[in-house]
Write a protein that holds these residues in place. Structure first.
Motif, PDB file in Angstrom:
ATOM      1  N   LEU A 165       0.874  -1.188   0.000  1.00  0.00           N
ATOM      2  CA  LEU A 165       0.000   0.000   0.000  1.00  0.00           C
ATOM      3  C   LEU A 165       0.901   1.225   0.000  1.00  0.00           C
ATOM      4  N   ARG A 167       3.144   3.967  -3.073  1.00  0.00           N
ATOM      5  CA  ARG A 167       4.089   3.826  -4.192  1.00  0.00           C
ATOM      6  C   ARG A 167       5.160   4.902  -4.138  1.00  0.00           C
ATOM      7  N   ILE A 170      10.573   6.386  -1.670  1.00  0.00           N
ATOM      8  CA  ILE A 170      11.433   5.962  -0.569  1.00  0.00           C
ATOM      9  C   ILE A 170      10.943   4.703   0.145  1.00  0.00           C
ATOM     10  N   LYS A 194      -5.235   6.033  -6.152  1.00  0.00           N
ATOM     11  CA  LYS A 194      -6.219   5.895  -7.247  1.00  0.00           C
ATOM     12  C   LYS A 194      -6.673   4.448  -7.423  1.00  0.00           C
ATOM     13  N   MET A 217      -5.628   2.830   8.913  1.00  0.00           N
ATOM     14  CA  MET A 217      -6.410   2.612   7.686  1.00  0.00           C
ATOM     15  C   MET A 217      -6.752   1.131   7.448  1.00  0.00           C
ATOM     16  N   VAL A 232       4.327   0.148   8.187  1.00  0.00           N
ATOM     17  CA  VAL A 232       5.420   1.125   8.047  1.00  0.00           C
ATOM     18  C   VAL A 232       4.987   2.492   8.578  1.00  0.00           C
ATOM     19  N   ASN A 235       2.161   7.864  12.278  1.00  0.00           N
ATOM     20  CA  ASN A 235       1.214   8.987  12.231  1.00  0.00           C
ATOM     21  C   ASN A 235       0.990   9.534  13.635  1.00  0.00           C
ATOM     22  N   ASP A 251      -0.307   2.657  10.178  1.00  0.00           N
ATOM     23  CA  ASP A 251      -1.344   2.643   9.132  1.00  0.00           C
ATOM     24  C   ASP A 251      -2.295   1.472   9.330  1.00  0.00           C
ATOM     25  N   VAL A 270       9.105  -1.349  12.214  1.00  0.00           N
ATOM     26  CA  VAL A 270       9.931  -0.935  11.073  1.00  0.00           C
ATOM     27  C   VAL A 270      10.895   0.209  11.454  1.00  0.00           C
ATOM     28  N   GLY A 271      10.488   1.064  12.389  1.00  0.00           N
ATOM     29  CA  GLY A 271      11.317   2.222  12.770  1.00  0.00           C
ATOM     30  C   GLY A 271      12.745   1.829  13.150  1.00  0.00           C
TER      31      GLY A 271
HETATM   32  P1  NDP Z   1       4.178   9.325   0.887  1.00  0.00           P
HETATM   33  O1  NDP Z   1       3.194  10.348   1.338  1.00  0.00           O
HETATM   34  O2  NDP Z   1       5.337   9.715   0.076  1.00  0.00           O
HETATM   35  O3  NDP Z   1       3.393   8.184   0.072  1.00  0.00           O
HETATM   36  C1  NDP Z   1       2.159   7.704   0.508  1.00  0.00           C
HETATM   37  C2  NDP Z   1       1.625   6.724  -0.506  1.00  0.00           C
HETATM   38  O4  NDP Z   1       0.365   6.260  -0.061  1.00  0.00           O
HETATM   39  C3  NDP Z   1       1.397   7.355  -1.893  1.00  0.00           C
HETATM   40  O5  NDP Z   1       1.884   6.486  -2.888  1.00  0.00           O
HETATM   41  C4  NDP Z   1      -0.110   7.492  -1.963  1.00  0.00           C
HETATM   42  O6  NDP Z   1      -0.647   7.339  -3.264  1.00  0.00           O
HETATM   43  C5  NDP Z   1      -0.560   6.328  -1.133  1.00  0.00           C
HETATM   44  N1  NDP Z   1      -1.920   6.531  -0.628  1.00  0.00           N
HETATM   45  C6  NDP Z   1      -2.470   7.645  -0.095  1.00  0.00           C
HETATM   46  N2  NDP Z   1      -3.754   7.426   0.237  1.00  0.00           N
HETATM   47  C7  NDP Z   1      -4.025   6.144  -0.110  1.00  0.00           C
HETATM   48  C8  NDP Z   1      -5.167   5.325  -0.038  1.00  0.00           C
HETATM   49  N3  NDP Z   1      -6.310   5.783   0.465  1.00  0.00           N
HETATM   50  N4  NDP Z   1      -5.076   4.056  -0.483  1.00  0.00           N
HETATM   51  C9  NDP Z   1      -3.934   3.561  -0.995  1.00  0.00           C
HETATM   52  N5  NDP Z   1      -2.797   4.296  -1.075  1.00  0.00           N
HETATM   53  C10 NDP Z   1      -2.856   5.573  -0.650  1.00  0.00           C
HETATM   54  O7  NDP Z   1       4.625   8.570   2.215  1.00  0.00           O
HETATM   55  P2  NDP Z   1       5.933   7.688   2.521  1.00  0.00           P
HETATM   56  O8  NDP Z   1       5.996   6.550   1.586  1.00  0.00           O
HETATM   57  O9  NDP Z   1       7.091   8.565   2.679  1.00  0.00           O
HETATM   58  O10 NDP Z   1       5.557   7.171   3.990  1.00  0.00           O
HETATM   59  C11 NDP Z   1       4.426   6.383   4.243  1.00  0.00           C
HETATM   60  C12 NDP Z   1       4.261   6.205   5.728  1.00  0.00           C
HETATM   61  O11 NDP Z   1       5.409   5.548   6.249  1.00  0.00           O
HETATM   62  C13 NDP Z   1       4.166   7.513   6.528  1.00  0.00           C
HETATM   63  O12 NDP Z   1       3.313   7.316   7.630  1.00  0.00           O
HETATM   64  C14 NDP Z   1       5.580   7.741   7.005  1.00  0.00           C
HETATM   65  O13 NDP Z   1       5.623   8.514   8.190  1.00  0.00           O
HETATM   66  C15 NDP Z   1       6.019   6.330   7.270  1.00  0.00           C
HETATM   67  N6  NDP Z   1       7.453   6.119   7.223  1.00  0.00           N
HETATM   68  C16 NDP Z   1       7.990   5.355   8.211  1.00  0.00           C
HETATM   69  C17 NDP Z   1       9.327   5.074   8.218  1.00  0.00           C
HETATM   70  C18 NDP Z   1       9.866   4.210   9.284  1.00  0.00           C
HETATM   71  O14 NDP Z   1      11.061   4.191   9.509  1.00  0.00           O
HETATM   72  N7  NDP Z   1       9.026   3.436   9.979  1.00  0.00           N
HETATM   73  C19 NDP Z   1      10.227   5.622   7.204  1.00  0.00           C
HETATM   74  C20 NDP Z   1       9.561   6.345   6.156  1.00  0.00           C
HETATM   75  C21 NDP Z   1       8.214   6.587   6.183  1.00  0.00           C
HETATM   76  P3  NDP Z   1      -0.359   8.375  -4.480  1.00  0.00           P
HETATM   77  O15 NDP Z   1       1.024   8.016  -4.962  1.00  0.00           O
HETATM   78  O16 NDP Z   1      -1.405   8.072  -5.446  1.00  0.00           O
HETATM   79  O17 NDP Z   1      -0.415   9.746  -3.871  1.00  0.00           O
END
Ligand code: NDP
Length: 292
Positions: A165, A167, A170, A194, A217, A232, A235, A251, A270-271
């Motif tokens: 879930l 794309r 990173i 989408k 979610m 991952v 929030n 999530d 994961v952190g």
């Molecule tokens: P981004 O905001 O860059 O990407 C979020 C992705 O989720 C996008 O591809 C987006 O789609 C997709 N998305 C949004 N809404 C929905 C939905 N309703 N259904 C399906 N997909 C959806 O976030 P990151 O990838 O940087 O981070 C994701 C999470 O991971 C965050 O909570 C962040 O804090 C956490 N994180 C945790 C880390 C750790 O060490 N544990 C390290 C890095 C991040 P679209 O491309 O279409 O916009």
């Protein structure tokens, strides 16, 4: 069913133990791994992450240089820092903490980091190698941490249906590539904002990696009984019952533990693995300088 806890803290401890031997071997050759972390601005969460990276460096005997720049710093100044660090021979890894202030072009700036010092694994050369199925370069820390944790728990991936879930550059996309890579051999679907019928896609998956950034979610009715769920997400959710006024949520809704076979907790999943993989990339970058 109560899911087994995919304990990132315990797995990270084992990674650190192995790194300790590699760092000792480097020290014998007169090399001390050295990581530079640059942070721009006052985002409180970013400062917490950087502090924790610096602390882990200290614990492992990795030298760290911590540079804090004001939010109003111009892009040219940050560029100068990166270019000068690229030239610094005793510095093995450079990390620019995300997010950067809006007036900066984050991708262009991280592209300036020399690929051999790109310990975040975000440089197009390193991501390109991953697309080619070459897993011996600098891999992005969060997705490689997810893979390490799955291997550590002996969770079979070959032929399994994995649903990622998210794309992002990173997390989501590199996680999908790593799951589909030869050796891991999962069959991967990537969902994003989408995607239609996301819940139904999730329910078909043997492995779910949730990297969306939306608290709680993924609910119990999104998860096939016995599936492996990696959360991952990090929030901050308002919570007046807490002294600080907020709580951390992943999530994935915590009730998913009632249906999953494995679930990674937030925090403690994961952190810690992300930081352990950053340390491993730094040690690897240092090792490569003496092999070169
Ligand atoms: P981004 O905001 O860059 O990407 C979020 C992705 O989720 C996008 O591809 C987006 O789609 C997709 N998305 C949004 N809404 C929905 C939905 N309703 N259904 C399906 N997909 C959806 O976030 P990151 O990838 O940087 O981070 C994701 C999470 O991971 C965050 O909570 C962040 O804090 C956490 N994180 C945790 C880390 C750790 O060490 N544990 C390290 C890095 C991040 P679209 O491309 O279409 O916009």
């Amino acid at each position: 069913m109560t899911a087994q806890r995919l304990d990132g803290k315990a797995c990270a401890k084992e990674v650190e133990l192995q790194l300790g031997h590699r760092i000792a071997a480097l020290n014998e050759k007169g090399v001390r791994p050295h990581l530079a972390v640059i942070i721009v601005g006052n985002d409180p969460a970013s400062h917490v992450y950087v502090k924790s990276k610096v602390k882990t460096c200290e614990r492992l005997g990795i030298k760290s240089t911590h540079i804090e720049l004001d939010a109003s710093t111009d892009e040219a100044t940050l560029r100068e820092h990166i270019l000068s660090m690229n030239q610094q021979e005793d510095l093995h890894g450079i990390l620019v903490q995300s997010p950067l202030p809006n007036h900066m072009d984050e991708e262009a700036l991280t592209d300036l980091i020399h690929p051999s010092k790109d310990v975040d694994g975000f440089h197009p050369e390193n991501l390109g190698r991953l697309v080619q199925g070459r897993l011996d370069g600098m891999l992005p820390c969060t997705p490689s941490g997810v893979m390490r944790m799955l291997n550590w728990a002996n969770i079979p991936l070959r032929g399994k249906r994995a649903l990622v879930l998210g794309r992002s550059r990173i997390v989501g996309m590199p996680a999908a590539l790593l799951l589909a890579a030869r050796g891991a051999d999962a069959t991967v679907t990537v969902a994003h904002s989408k995607t239609e019928a996301t819940r139904e896609l999730c329910r078909e998956a043997d492995i779910i990696v949730a990297a969306v950034g939306r608290a709680d979610m993924v609910r119990t009715d999104w998860v096939k009984p016995g599936a492996v769920v990696i959360d991952v997400g990090i929030n901050r959710v308002d919570d007046d019952s807490r002294e600080r006024g907020w709580r951390l949520a992943g999530d994935v809704h915590p009730d998913v533990e009632e249906v999953a076979s494995w679930l990674s907790p937030v925090p403690g999943g994961v952190g810690p693995m992300t930081i352990a993989m950053l340390m491993e990339n730094t040690v690897r970058a240092a090792e490569l300088t003496i092999q070169a």
